[in-house]
Design a protein around this motif. Sequence first.
Motif, PDB file in Angstrom:
ATOM      1  N   ARG A  78       0.817  -1.221   0.000  1.00 43.96           N
ATOM      2  CA  ARG A  78       0.000   0.000   0.000  1.00 43.96           C
ATOM      3  C   ARG A  78       0.842   1.257   0.000  1.00 43.96           C
ATOM      4  O   ARG A  78       0.424   2.286  -0.567  1.00 43.96           O
ATOM      5  CB  ARG A  78      -0.951  -0.019   1.206  1.00 43.96           C
ATOM      6  CG  ARG A  78      -1.987  -1.150   1.178  1.00 43.96           C
ATOM      7  CD  ARG A  78      -2.711  -1.191  -0.162  1.00 43.96           C
ATOM      8  NE  ARG A  78      -3.761  -2.230  -0.219  1.00 43.96           N
ATOM      9  CZ  ARG A  78      -4.311  -2.635  -1.335  1.00 43.96           C
ATOM     10  NH1 ARG A  78      -3.916  -2.143  -2.510  1.00 43.96           N
ATOM     11  NH2 ARG A  78      -5.254  -3.569  -1.318  1.00 43.96           N
ATOM     12  N   SER A  79       2.034   1.241   0.589  1.00 43.15           N
ATOM     13  CA  SER A  79       2.895   2.429   0.570  1.00 43.15           C
ATOM     14  C   SER A  79       4.307   2.039   0.978  1.00 43.15           C
ATOM     15  O   SER A  79       4.512   1.034   1.667  1.00 43.15           O
ATOM     16  CB  SER A  79       2.365   3.508   1.523  1.00 43.15           C
ATOM     17  OG  SER A  79       2.424   3.051   2.867  1.00 43.15           O
ATOM     18  N   THR A  96      13.479   2.200  -5.104  1.00 42.56           N
ATOM     19  CA  THR A  96      12.322   1.318  -5.194  1.00 42.56           C
ATOM     20  C   THR A  96      12.055   1.020  -6.672  1.00 42.56           C
ATOM     21  O   THR A  96      12.821   1.446  -7.556  1.00 42.56           O
ATOM     22  CB  THR A  96      11.077   1.956  -4.558  1.00 42.56           C
ATOM     23  OG1 THR A  96      10.653   3.059  -5.368  1.00 42.56           O
ATOM     24  CG2 THR A  96      11.374   2.427  -3.130  1.00 42.56           C
ATOM     25  N   HIS A  97      10.948   0.372  -6.955  1.00 38.57           N
ATOM     26  CA  HIS A  97      10.627   0.023  -8.342  1.00 38.57           C
ATOM     27  C   HIS A  97      10.512   1.260  -9.224  1.00 38.57           C
ATOM     28  O   HIS A  97      10.725   1.190 -10.438  1.00 38.57           O
ATOM     29  CB  HIS A  97       9.330  -0.785  -8.386  1.00 38.57           C
ATOM     30  CG  HIS A  97       8.093   0.022  -8.121  1.00 38.57           C
ATOM     31  ND1 HIS A  97       7.375   0.633  -9.122  1.00 38.57           N
ATOM     32  CD2 HIS A  97       7.459   0.320  -6.963  1.00 38.57           C
ATOM     33  CE1 HIS A  97       6.350   1.280  -8.593  1.00 38.57           C
ATOM     34  NE2 HIS A  97       6.371   1.105  -7.289  1.00 38.57           N
ATOM     35  N   ALA A 117       9.700  -5.228  -6.080  1.00 42.56           N
ATOM     36  CA  ALA A 117       8.249  -5.404  -6.010  1.00 42.56           C
ATOM     37  C   ALA A 117       7.535  -4.101  -6.336  1.00 42.56           C
ATOM     38  O   ALA A 117       7.955  -3.023  -5.895  1.00 42.56           O
ATOM     39  CB  ALA A 117       7.854  -5.897  -4.630  1.00 42.56           C
ATOM     40  N   ILE A 118       6.458  -4.207  -7.094  1.00 43.15           N
ATOM     41  CA  ILE A 118       5.740  -3.009  -7.554  1.00 43.15           C
ATOM     42  C   ILE A 118       4.515  -2.767  -6.674  1.00 43.15           C
ATOM     43  O   ILE A 118       4.536  -1.884  -5.808  1.00 43.15           O
ATOM     44  CB  ILE A 118       5.362  -3.159  -9.036  1.00 43.15           C
ATOM     45  CG1 ILE A 118       6.657  -3.337  -9.868  1.00 43.15           C
ATOM     46  CG2 ILE A 118       4.592  -1.932  -9.523  1.00 43.15           C
ATOM     47  CD1 ILE A 118       6.417  -3.678 -11.326  1.00 43.15           C
ATOM     48  N   ASP A 119       3.478  -3.529  -6.863  1.00 38.43           N
ATOM     49  CA  ASP A 119       2.262  -3.315  -6.070  1.00 38.43           C
ATOM     50  C   ASP A 119       1.951  -4.486  -5.151  1.00 38.43           C
ATOM     51  O   ASP A 119       1.004  -4.431  -4.375  1.00 38.43           O
ATOM     52  CB  ASP A 119       1.062  -3.070  -6.994  1.00 38.43           C
ATOM     53  CG  ASP A 119       0.823  -4.241  -7.941  1.00 38.43           C
ATOM     54  OD1 ASP A 119       1.735  -5.086  -8.096  1.00 38.43           O
ATOM     55  OD2 ASP A 119      -0.273  -4.311  -8.528  1.00 38.43           O
ATOM     56  N   VAL A 147       9.849   2.023   5.840  1.00 40.41           N
ATOM     57  CA  VAL A 147       8.516   1.674   6.326  1.00 40.41           C
ATOM     58  C   VAL A 147       7.654   1.264   5.134  1.00 40.41           C
ATOM     59  O   VAL A 147       7.395   2.068   4.229  1.00 40.41           O
ATOM     60  CB  VAL A 147       7.857   2.852   7.072  1.00 40.41           C
ATOM     61  CG1 VAL A 147       6.458   2.460   7.530  1.00 40.41           C
ATOM     62  CG2 VAL A 147       8.725   3.267   8.257  1.00 40.41           C
ATOM     63  N   VAL A 148       7.225   0.016   5.143  1.00 41.32           N
ATOM     64  CA  VAL A 148       6.364  -0.506   4.083  1.00 41.32           C
ATOM     65  C   VAL A 148       5.029  -0.914   4.699  1.00 41.32           C
ATOM     66  O   VAL A 148       4.996  -1.658   5.687  1.00 41.32           O
ATOM     67  CB  VAL A 148       7.003  -1.716   3.371  1.00 41.32           C
ATOM     68  CG1 VAL A 148       6.115  -2.184   2.220  1.00 41.32           C
ATOM     69  CG2 VAL A 148       8.397  -1.370   2.865  1.00 41.32           C
TER      70      VAL A 148
END
Length: 768
Positions: A78-79, A96-97, A117-119, A147-148
Amino acid sequence: MTDTTDTGTTRAGTTRTGTTETGTTYTGTPVTGVGESARRPDATLKVTGEFAYASDLWLDGMVWGATLRSPHPSAWIRSIDVGPALRIPGVFAVLTHEDVPGEKFYGLEHKDQPVLAIDQVRYQGEPVALVGADHPETARRAAAAIVVEYEPREAITDPRLSQHFVRHQPVRRGDTFEAEVVVTGEYEVGMQDQAFLGPESGLAVPAEDGGVDLYIATQWLHVDRDQLAPCLGLPPDKVRLTLSGVGGAFGAREDLSMQVHACMLALRLNRPVKIVYGREESFFGHVHRHPARMRYEHGATRDGRLVYVKADILLDGGAYCSSSPAVVGNAASLGVGPYEVPNVRVDATGVYTNNPPCGAMRGFGAVQACYAYESQMDRLAEACGLSPIEVRVRNAVSQGSRLITGQLIDAPAPLAEMLRDLEAMPLPAAEPARDLRGLPGGVSQTTHGESVRRGVGYGVGIKNICFSEGFDDYSTARVRAELVGGEPHVTVHTAAAEVGQGLVTVQAQIARTELGVENVTVAAADTSVGSAGSSSASRQSYVTGGAVKAACEAVRKRFEGLPAAEALARFGPIEETREYRHRPTYPMDPLTGQGDSHTQLALCVHRAVVDVDVELGLVKVVELAAVQDVGRILNPQALEGQIHGGSAQGLGLALMEEIQVRDGRVLNPSFTDYLIPTILDMPPMTMKIMENPDPSAPYGLRGAGEPPTLSSTPAIAAAVRAATGLRLTRVPIRPEDIALFDSGTFRGDTFDEGSMDSTKGESDDKRA
């Protein structure tokens, strides 16, 4: 300890006997060509700890990279907040991607794996973000600070429930599926790790032309490059790879790991970037052997001759494709073993799950099937009142036989002779071991010989050599002869990866043999010369050996019959480049599985002797004996090492090696909890090495590295069954599979509801 090696040469009708040349001291540099035990140039450096592996690479001012990985086997992303990581002193970049400069996906056969990783994430350990920092600890701390926000979702971890297919390959032959004797069974193989000693590592260096130079431990330089370049947004000629020291591979380095991540950071920061995985991260950073569930039914006449085989082989490919389609093809085409069977109905299927990705490992699809079909042959022997050797001899293929795919075996395949030779080998002494190291449990002193029973078992394996099913399988070699200091010198340059198997030594041996020149240098493998393909499928001696031989022959032709020194003095340096391709192969028919899909086939047979403490469930392999046909021996000592090594990995799969995955999560990512055989687990080995040259191969050789891995596992499992009386339908065999029982029904015998086999210790045989 000295291992006896009998080398039989069929053409001459003679047998020569020798000994393993372990411990031989060499002085100077002897002229050692094909057929001799040439000393490995890296041997001393490796045993003294001076050899430079990829993890030892260093450049001043280099940045350290680290990877943030998903804790979930399946979740939506999600973020991603990289701010906390960027605020840590010493952090130079967090990617990131969104920072991937080119294509966002790569893959060996299908581009289905994201660079980052994308989504969503599809397995525990999937890379999500990268950090570049001034120190490896800083990089790791910064990665942990990212933070993911994940939204976990239900993971598909049982391959039987997956609706996402990698490949389904049937094999159909004949139409008779009734027989006088029928034996059935279900079998399972756990997820095995390649467990190489050197973790994934490499150094990416940005170049002045806007490209990147990558120094990397890999198995396949050109395919790495061809996957990297599109992701980096660069043409292939600006992505240059050089092979660094490789600490083992066994298939796990065919896929990309940290290559694209290091290059992305290097290009972003315009500084060299080094990434080295720790041992735990390595378990998440490469593919593993496919776990398998298999259902088999063998039908035969009363005297043990096969009438038909039915098999369902289900392979768990994990989250991404990798080389699963080829693994499925091997499992299907070799799914009944080296036996003549007129009627076949095989279905091999690979599926996607949210388990760790699986791909190439030594034996590549044939290992899983071998365990099942060899277990079935033992059941058939029991049902027909035959010995394990006799039932195999009665059904053994030979030259002129056809595989279940219809492919003709057009080279020597003396399986019956190999089995009789194995049967004739003396068994070890029957008296119990006096040294604790020879008892089940070893120096842990868990047993002093009480409740120890001995068992003997046999295993047979057939493995394809080189790539199959129409793959354009070739290698390139550049050979240069010149005078250096007034003496002839030869340089051999290929892109073939030396991953510990001794290929560098063999290339030099071929050059010495073909050119008669003592001084040979094998240049570092890189992408400045044409592709040599992957160091896998037991193919490099065949294809790269063939390329080196062809290039040397072209150089020798230009000598015009003169000795090397005289020719080079007259003509100057001579250089030739040659590609070598083996005979063509063809895809299997998608509906029937028929077709000439393989280049070459290799056979190995094993006998295992084990002692089992049936109360404690502990197993000690007392002896392994092997007979293998290698076509032509190029380097006796290296060959014997390959047979020892392959047998050791088969022993590991039989008794101890398994990645424990529960609900998609790996429970044992360390060598503390993932057990591999040590020198105390490996028994003495007796070997007979046969030479029946393959007329289609260079020097008549036959790839030898993988076949021992196939046949050692079922041989050991069969020996444990013989010692315990248990059916034991799963490997690795655990202590509780042996020791825990209730009222005569053993835990190792229990199957899921709907099983084709009995739930008791009796054979589920049917007689017409």
